[in-house]
Enzyme design. Structure first.
Site, PDB file in Angstrom:
ATOM      1  N   ASN A  85       0.809  -1.340  -0.206  1.00  0.00           N
ATOM      2  CA  ASN A  85       0.309  -0.200  -0.020  1.00  0.00           C
ATOM      3  C   ASN A  85       0.982   1.726  -0.169  1.00  0.00           C
ATOM      4  O   ASN A  85       0.284   2.261   0.237  1.00  0.00           O
ATOM      5  CB  ASN A  85      -0.884   0.463   1.179  1.00  0.00           C
TER       6      ASN A  85
ATOM      7  N   GLY B 145       6.203   1.821   2.843  1.00  0.00           N
ATOM      8  CA  GLY B 145       7.068   1.433   2.270  1.00  0.00           C
ATOM      9  C   GLY B 145       8.260   2.694   1.146  1.00  0.00           C
ATOM     10  O   GLY B 145       6.951   3.552   0.864  1.00  0.00           O
TER      11      GLY B 145
ATOM     12  N   ALA C 201       4.151  -7.764   4.770  1.00  0.00           N
ATOM     13  CA  ALA C 201       3.387  -6.499   4.769  1.00  0.00           C
ATOM     14  C   ALA C 201       2.518  -6.327   6.395  1.00  0.00           C
ATOM     15  O   ALA C 201       2.017  -7.415   6.688  1.00  0.00           O
ATOM     16  CB  ALA C 201       1.938  -6.909   4.193  1.00  0.00           C
TER      17      ALA C 201
ATOM     18  N   TYR D 147       2.371  -6.124  19.052  1.00  0.00           N
ATOM     19  CA  TYR D 147       3.509  -6.228  18.007  1.00  0.00           C
ATOM     20  C   TYR D 147       3.046  -8.609  17.932  1.00  0.00           C
ATOM     21  O   TYR D 147       2.520  -8.876  16.980  1.00  0.00           O
ATOM     22  CB  TYR D 147       4.169  -6.220  17.916  1.00  0.00           C
TER      23      TYR D 147
ATOM     24  N   ASP E 115       9.430  -3.156  25.414  1.00  0.00           N
ATOM     25  CA  ASP E 115      10.996  -3.894  24.847  1.00  0.00           C
ATOM     26  C   ASP E 115      11.207  -4.321  26.491  1.00  0.00           C
ATOM     27  O   ASP E 115      11.756  -4.021  26.765  1.00  0.00           O
ATOM     28  CB  ASP E 115      11.675  -2.321  25.335  1.00  0.00           C
TER      29      ASP E 115
HETATM   30  N1  UDP Z   1      16.707   1.404  20.785  1.00  0.00           N
HETATM   31  C1  UDP Z   1      17.683   3.021  20.701  1.00  0.00           C
HETATM   32  N2  UDP Z   1      17.842   3.737  20.864  1.00  0.00           N
HETATM   33  C2  UDP Z   1      17.247   3.476  19.648  1.00  0.00           C
HETATM   34  C3  UDP Z   1      16.502   2.974  18.934  1.00  0.00           C
HETATM   35  C4  UDP Z   1      16.628   2.048  19.562  1.00  0.00           C
HETATM   36  O1  UDP Z   1      18.386   2.632  22.722  1.00  0.00           O
HETATM   37  O2  UDP Z   1      17.116   4.931  19.264  1.00  0.00           O
HETATM   38  C5  UDP Z   1      17.044   0.442  21.685  1.00  0.00           C
HETATM   39  C6  UDP Z   1      15.417  -0.435  22.078  1.00  0.00           C
HETATM   40  O3  UDP Z   1      15.161  -0.293  23.024  1.00  0.00           O
HETATM   41  C7  UDP Z   1      15.994  -1.880  22.002  1.00  0.00           C
HETATM   42  C8  UDP Z   1      17.129  -2.014  20.635  1.00  0.00           C
HETATM   43  O4  UDP Z   1      17.570  -0.806  21.163  1.00  0.00           O
HETATM   44  O5  UDP Z   1      16.451  -2.642  23.189  1.00  0.00           O
HETATM   45  C9  UDP Z   1      16.503  -2.409  19.208  1.00  0.00           C
HETATM   46  O6  UDP Z   1      15.628  -1.372  19.254  1.00  0.00           O
HETATM   47  P1  UDP Z   1      14.866  -1.820  17.501  1.00  0.00           P
HETATM   48  O7  UDP Z   1      14.046  -0.414  17.649  1.00  0.00           O
HETATM   49  O8  UDP Z   1      16.244  -1.070  16.823  1.00  0.00           O
HETATM   50  O9  UDP Z   1      14.665  -3.384  17.051  1.00  0.00           O
HETATM   51  P2  UDP Z   1      12.919  -3.680  18.674  1.00  0.00           P
HETATM   52  O10 UDP Z   1      14.210  -4.721  19.422  1.00  0.00           O
HETATM   53  O11 UDP Z   1      12.893  -3.066  19.353  1.00  0.00           O
HETATM   54  O12 UDP Z   1      12.499  -4.365  16.838  1.00  0.00           O
END
Ligand code: UDP
Length: 325
Positions: free
Chosen positions: A32, A36, A73, A140, A281
């Site tokens: 969509n 992307g 997607a 998620y 997280d």
């Molecule tokens: N993270 C961070 N600063 C950022 C983005 C991510 O400290 O600007 C941390 C986030 O809290 C997680 C890890 O880096 O612990 C990986 O995050 P990312 O969003 O890359 O992938 P996710 O594990 O959420 O799929």
């Protein structure tokens, strides 16, 4: 094979679509273009500009006759899924239900699905194997787990052969395509933006995790190695079976270790700011990937964090403000 790639204009979908084209497949991308980029779609692929929530369009597209679907997607941001769960249930679960129904109606025999390690929530055992109980802690992960469950039932009822790949943290870039999100939330691209001065600093979300340096630990996997796994999965799909594989390198790196790796690869100083934990997280996600290695023969070609960062850096320098800017 004639293959439909949903989400083929996104980061992972576009890289895999490119690989499928090179491998000689006929590729149709359905996207969509909400998150992307048209520029990321391989020029050899046909683009169907549509949303998986448009059930009639999805049915019409699938009726064209396909040998398989690679389904990327989805919405894929942990933080957004905590603040807007409705989006995740509607798009990820509702969209996939439309796709699976259309596939069953058209008799499409194979599916490779982008699942995620977020289904495991805060696991009891790390490295995480496929036998770890799936107890997601955000919408998620929960929506992807619901889809994994749905796929199993479609395999049983309609003879579909499916493989779910539970990705850990995908990063890096292929020779042509890389990561470009707006807003960017992922760690490595955000560190690179700070390295280039596009952003003034990178935030470290959480410094009080129960890890050696207090920051969260993830297992980073190169997008090219992830692409390899999709080609293997496509070949391994067997009628009426749903196979599930974790997909990561098996080594964990903390946020501070990733920042140090970027500093070493780029030679740039990275300004940082400590910030509170990001909701949803988990402290530590590292894959046990023996199953995909032994059953599909997957072997990462670029397992080193420095190589992953170097390839992401090359893409970021070539596209400092993303694809179209
Ligand atoms: N993270 C961070 N600063 C950022 C983005 C991510 O400290 O600007 C941390 C986030 O809290 C997680 C890890 O880096 O612990 C990986 O995050 P990312 O969003 O890359 O992938 P996710 O594990 O959420 O799929």
């Amino acid at each position: 094979m004639k293959l439909l790639v949903t989400g083929g204009a996104g980061y992972i979908g576009s890289v895999v679509a490119g690989r499928l084209v090179v491998a000689g497949h006929e590729v149709v991308v359905l996207d969509n273009l909400e998150r992307g980029h048209r520029e990321a779609v391989p020029p050899e692929a046909e683009l169907v500009l549509a949303d998986l929530l448009e059930v009639d369009t999805v049915k019409r597209t699938l009726a064209g006759g396909f040998d398989g679907v690679l389904h990327f997607a989805a919405l894929a941001l942990v933080g957004e899924s905590v603040s807007h769960p409705e989006r995740y249930w509607r798009v990820n679960v509702g969209g996939t239900l439309n796709l699976l129904e259309a596939m069953a109606g058209a008799g499409v025999p194979r599916l490779v699905f982008s699942s995620t390690c977020a289904v495991y929530g805060e696991p009891d055992e790390v490295p995480i194997s496929e036998d770890e109980p799936a107890r997601p802690i955000n919408s998620y992960g929960a929506s992807k787990l619901a889809v994994d469950s749905m796929i199993g039932h479609f395999c049983g009822a309609h003879g579909l052969g499916a493989v779910s790949l539970r990705y850990f943290n995908v990063a890096g870039a292929s020779a042509e395509r890389g990561e470009d999100h707006d807003p960017e939330t992922h760690l490595i691209p955000n560190i690179l933006r700070a390295a280039m001065g596009v952003n003034p600093y990178v935030e470290i979300f959480g410094t009080d995790y129960p890890t050696p340096d207090g920051t969260a630990i993830r297992d980073y996997i190169h997008i090219d190695d992830l692409s390899d796994a999709h080609l293997l999965a496509l070949a391994a799909a067997r009628p009426s079976e749903h196979q599930i594989f974790n997909l990561g390198n098996g080594s964990g790196f903390s946020v501070r270790e990733v920042i140090a790796a970027v500093q070493s690869v780029t030679g740039k100083d990275i300004p940082t700011r400590e910030a509170p934990r990001r909701p949803g997280d988990p402290p530590m996600l590292v894959a046990a990937s023996e199953r995909i290695r032994s059953e599909l023969g997957w072997k990462p070609r670029k397992p080193g964090l420095e190589q992953i960062v170097a390839d992401a850096w090359a893409f970021a320098q070539a596209h400092p403000r993303g694809y179209s800017k």
